[in-house]
Every structure is written in structure tokens, then in C-alpha cells.
Design an enzyme around this catalytic site. Structure first.
Site, mmCIF file in Angstrom:
data_model
loop_
_atom_site.group_PDB
_atom_site.id
_atom_site.type_symbol
_atom_site.label_atom_id
_atom_site.label_comp_id
_atom_site.label_asym_id
_atom_site.label_seq_id
_atom_site.Cartn_x
_atom_site.Cartn_y
_atom_site.Cartn_z
ATOM 1 N N ASP A 24 -0.389 4.428 1.093
ATOM 2 C CA ASP A 24 -0.776 5.395 2.109
ATOM 3 C C ASP A 24 -0.093 5.086 3.435
ATOM 4 O O ASP A 24 0.398 3.979 3.672
ATOM 5 C CB ASP A 24 -2.297 5.431 2.285
ATOM 6 C CG ASP A 24 -2.895 4.077 2.670
ATOM 7 O OD1 ASP A 24 -2.353 3.041 2.234
ATOM 8 O OD2 ASP A 24 -3.894 4.054 3.403
ATOM 9 N N ASP A 70 6.155 0.708 7.250
ATOM 10 C CA ASP A 70 4.740 0.430 6.950
ATOM 11 C C ASP A 70 4.226 1.391 5.884
ATOM 12 O O ASP A 70 3.603 2.394 6.202
ATOM 13 C CB ASP A 70 3.921 0.563 8.236
ATOM 14 C CG ASP A 70 2.464 0.187 8.067
ATOM 15 O OD1 ASP A 70 2.133 -0.485 7.067
ATOM 16 O OD2 ASP A 70 1.646 0.579 8.910
ATOM 17 N N GLU A 108 -5.221 1.524 2.361
ATOM 18 C CA GLU A 108 -5.111 0.375 3.258
ATOM 19 C C GLU A 108 -5.227 0.791 4.712
ATOM 20 O O GLU A 108 -5.724 0.023 5.550
ATOM 21 C CB GLU A 108 -3.773 -0.338 3.024
ATOM 22 C CG GLU A 108 -3.668 -1.714 3.684
ATOM 23 C CD GLU A 108 -3.179 -1.678 5.123
ATOM 24 O OE1 GLU A 108 -3.295 -2.701 5.825
ATOM 25 O OE2 GLU A 108 -2.669 -0.604 5.566
ATOM 26 N N GLU A 109 -4.781 2.011 5.040
ATOM 27 C CA GLU A 109 -4.784 2.461 6.423
ATOM 28 C C GLU A 109 -6.158 2.944 6.898
ATOM 29 O O GLU A 109 -6.293 3.421 8.021
ATOM 30 C CB GLU A 109 -3.743 3.570 6.630
ATOM 31 C CG GLU A 109 -2.302 3.138 6.407
ATOM 32 C CD GLU A 109 -1.782 2.177 7.459
ATOM 33 O OE1 GLU A 109 -2.564 1.784 8.358
ATOM 34 O OE2 GLU A 109 -0.603 1.802 7.393
ATOM 35 N N HIS A 152 0.829 -1.207 0.000
ATOM 36 C CA HIS A 152 0.000 0.000 0.000
ATOM 37 C C HIS A 152 0.864 1.258 0.000
ATOM 38 O O HIS A 152 1.997 1.258 0.495
ATOM 39 C CB HIS A 152 -0.996 -0.006 1.161
ATOM 40 C CG HIS A 152 -0.398 -0.011 2.533
ATOM 41 N ND1 HIS A 152 0.016 1.134 3.175
ATOM 42 C CD2 HIS A 152 -0.163 -1.018 3.419
ATOM 43 C CE1 HIS A 152 0.463 0.844 4.382
ATOM 44 N NE2 HIS A 152 0.392 -0.459 4.554
#
Length: 434
Positions: free
Chosen positions: A83, A113, A147-148, A81
């Protein structure tokens, strides 16, 4: 092994992607397009034809396919991802979107991340183009938005509206696996994710009788909500062992020479010491109250009070989760899912898991690869709608004292350059043979 240019590029790409602020504050407040265009341009340099896809303007996803040498083989999805969660610059040692490289470490939001993995994927694909390498099976590369938050603009949108791009994919890899876990006793453990707890983000609403704060009120919405929240927060969820967690406990027990007594899991976790951190959050369902909202004036009893709870449930545990919440909330509090996603489980005896294990051990022969279940979730949940079995495999070799898990969504997120180099080599080896 990957070439020197790949080693240089993975650092450059990680830093560059961090400098592109893709903060996802929820509620649609994010714009991944600049990062998506950056990734797509570097894929296009290799001769691939990436497509950029949006459900909402600015919330951009990138998908590309690398053709394998065996047309009869199932395809593999490799996804990351774009974001990141918010970061408060005043709390950091360096600016969270500087991408600063200092003393052999890349700093910034997304360093673990998961812009590091995005950069690894790009570096490996570009190295293959230079070397004329083709993998055995088709590999679909996906860089996703959102995704977040809910993934509605990212992997959910791709799975629901563009399933044809993932034709033939039966397995996938993404974040949160194959990182070095130091147990404090000299052992280096590399947990590879083969499962995820399900996501149950809840909204609780208590109704009551509004009134003056000085009066007796037996129907106080705040009191009703507070009682329910206290019951939820204090609930002891029963042990529930999934096949992945059983495998994790069995392999960790063998590593430490401990009798794997699964009839006393809590006692076994105590014997495992620091390594228990890899398992303890995934032997039960959980529900943690996180937000409260009630009232508008101190001397007014409101007619409604609202709370939010972060719930997680194991594979096969959603029915128990639901029925338990019904009991804990009681007759005066309603609850509903604000966001719900399935729990996942992947086989640990598959050829793909064996190849991931072998790739890590080739470059970290002193390491011990074990399966584990993630306590949270990833985009693999949405891609599972397409029948894709997901694993967590974003390899990093980390020095002792480097708390990888604490840096997820934490202050001073960073990744060592050597960890990125290790990740490129392991990912390259795995994907060539996958």
C-alpha cells in the site's frame, strides 16, 4: 552480481507496481489485491508456491518460503508493503500512478515507499531461479497490506493468525535503510536501521459546559483542549540515548574525527552538521499535535473538543511517555491511544548487521555504513510479536541532491534506475550470504 534480466525486471516491476493504485486512505479504504496478485504471479513463475491471505476482502497479503541449504540455520524474513499513502495528482510533475520512466528515473507514488523494494525482492528471487541459487538459510518473503495505516489487515493479521508461515524466522529486513545520505562535504553515509521508536497515536478529549458564545464560560472545552495542546506542543522532552543511537553517535563521531561527548548530545549534534539529521529525531520521545475537531456553530460553545497527537517513544521510554502525557493534558482533558505499537531495538554487533555492512561496502566502497534508529515505524513492529528482530535494509545508491527522506510521502516521489540496479546487487549479495 545479479544478471541483466534482473536489472531490467526491477525497473519494469517498480513501474508496474506504481501503476497499480493501492492508495491507503485509512479506515479500510484500500485494495491491495491487484498488486498482491501481480507479485504472487512473479513468484509462482520461479516455482515457489505463494499463498494469498486476507482478513478483509481485497486487503491481500502474499507469503512464500525459499528453502535454504542449511536446515539448521534460522530463517530470515524479507518483507515489503504493497500500500501507499494518498497523492494529489495536481501537485505532481507527472501523474503519481503513471510509473513513468523519464531520464533514467522511475516516477510515482511508492517509488521509494516502498514498491521499489518490493520490485527488488521479486527481481532477486527470479534471478536466483534462473541461476539455480539457493540461500544458506530459509528466506520467507512477505508482501503486506495496510502498513500505511494500522497494519491490522497486513502484518498484524499475519503475525496473529498465520504465525506458522514464519516458523524459524528470527530476523527480518524491510524498508528505510542502506540508502545514500550525502553530508554535503563529499561523504556518502549508508544508515542501516537497527531500531524504531514506538508509535503512540493519541486522541485527546476535553469536556466542558455547552452554552451561548456571548456568555462567560469558565468550563469551555475548546479552551481546555487548546491549553493542553499548547503544553504538549511546547514540551521539551529530555534526552534519552538507546544503545542503537549511542552506536550511531559513536560511529558518526569517528567518521568526522569528533570527540563523541555523549554528556553534551545537543552540542555533538551541532558538530555533526547535516549528518545530525540521521540521529536528532531519535534522542528523545516526541508528541506533535496534528488534528483538531470542535464545535458546529460560531456562536455556540461546544460541550466537547477533540484533538489528535502523533506520539513516538524510544525503546524503554513508553512509561515516561505515558506519565508525561498525564501531566501535560491535566485534569480537564482525557487521552487514550488510538493506535499503539512497541518500540524496537536490534543489535548492531550481530553477524547479520556485519553482512549488511559488507554487502553495501562491496558495491559502494566509498560509503560509510552506520547504524541508526528510525523515528517512525514499519511492519517490523508487528512481526516482532513472533520474536523476529527487525532491521531496515532497502539499499539504494542515490546521487547528491536527491533527498530520499523528503520523498517519503512527498510530492514527485521517484527513484533513479541506477539506484534500483545497485539495490538489486546489494540485496542479492546480502541474501546469498545471510
Amino acid at each position: 552480481m545479479a544478471d541483466q534480466q534482473a536489472m531490467d525486471e526491477v525497473v519494469e516491476f517498480t513501474s508496474d507496481l506504481i501503476r497499480i493504485d493501492t492508495t491507503n486512505r485509512g479506515g479500510g479504504d484500500c485494495r491491495e489485491r491487484p498488486a498482491a496478485e501481480y507479485a504472487a504471479a512473479r513468484l509462482a513463475d520461479t516455482g515457489l508456491e505463494p499463498v494469498l491471505l486476507e482478513r478483509t476482502e481485497g486487503r491481500t497479503n502474499v507469503v512464500a518460503r525459499i528453502e535454504g541449504t542449511d536446515p539448521s540455520a534460522d530463517a530470515l524474513l524479507v518483507h515489503g508493503h504493497l500500500d501507499v499513502v494518498p497523492a494529489e495528482a495536481a501537485d505532481w510533475s507527472v501523474h503519481p500512478f503513471s510509473g513513468e520512466i523519464r531520464d533514467g528515473v522511475v516516477w510515482g507514488r511508492g517509488a521509494v515507499d516502498m514498491k521499489n523494494m518490493d520490485a527488488m525482492i521479486l527481481a532477486v528471487v527470479r534471478a536466483w531461479a534462473r541461476q539455480g541459487v539457493r540461500p544458506r538459510r530459509d528466506i520467507v518473503i512477505a508482501f503486506t497490506a495496510d502498513e500505511e495505516a494500522s497494519a491490522a489487515d497486513g502484518s498484524g493479521f499475519l503475525a496473529d493468525r498465520h504465525a506458522e508461515l514464519f516458523e524459524g524466522c528470527t530476523e527480518g529486513i524491510s524498508e528505510s535503510g542502506a540508502f545514500t545520505f550525502h553530508d554535503g562535504g563529499g561523504r556518502q553515509i549508508y544508515p542501516v536501521a537497527a531500531g524504531e521508536r514506538g508509535t503512540g497515536w493519541l486522541k485527546l478529549t476535553a469536556h466542558g459546559r455547552a452554552g451561548h458564545g456571548s456568555k462567560v464560560n469558565r468550563e469551555n472545552a475548546v479552551t481546555r483542549l487548546a491549553a493542553a495542546i499548547a503544553r504538549i506542543g511546547g514540551h521539551e522532552w529530555p534526552l534519552r540515548l538507546t544503545p542503537t543511537v549511542r552506536a550511531a553517535l559513536t560511529e558518526l563521531s569517528a567518521l568526522y574525527g569528533i570527540d563523541p561527548d555523549l554528556s553534551d548530545v545537543d552540542g555533538l549534534l551541532e558538530k555533526l552538521g547535516p549528518a545530525a539529521k540521521l540521529v536528532e529525531a531519535t534522542v528523545r520521545n516526541s508528541a506533535n499535535p496534528t488534528m483538531l475537531d470542535a464545535g458546529y456553530k460560531i456562536n455556540v460553545i461546544p460541550g466537547e473538543a477533540v484533538a489528535h497527537v502523533d506520539g513516538r517513544y524510544l525503546p524503554g521510554g513508553e512509561d515516561e511517555f505515558r506519565s508525561t502525557l498525564d501531566l501535560l493534558t491535566g485534569p480537564d482533558v482525557e487521552w487514550e491511544f488510538e493506535h499503539r505499537e512497541v518500540a524496537l531495538q536490534a543489535p548492531v554487533d550481530s553477524p547479520t548487521f556485519a553482512r549488511m555492512r559488507a554487502a553495501v561496502q562491496e558495491f559502494a566502497p566509498e560509503g560509510h555504513v552506520v547504524p541508526y534508529c528510525m523515528s517512525g515505524g514499519t511492519d517490523a513492529k508487528q512481526f516482532s510479536r513472533l520474536g523476529i528482530t527487525g532491521y531496515g535494509f532497502a539499499p539504494l545508491k542515490l546521487p547528491e541532491g536527491f533527498d530520499y527522506q523528503a520523498l517519503f510521502h512527498g510530492v514527485d516521489e521517484r527513484v533513479p534506475v541506477e539506484a534500483l540496479h545497485f539495490g538489486v546487487n546489494v540485496l542479492d549479495r546480502f541474501l546469498r550470504n545471510a
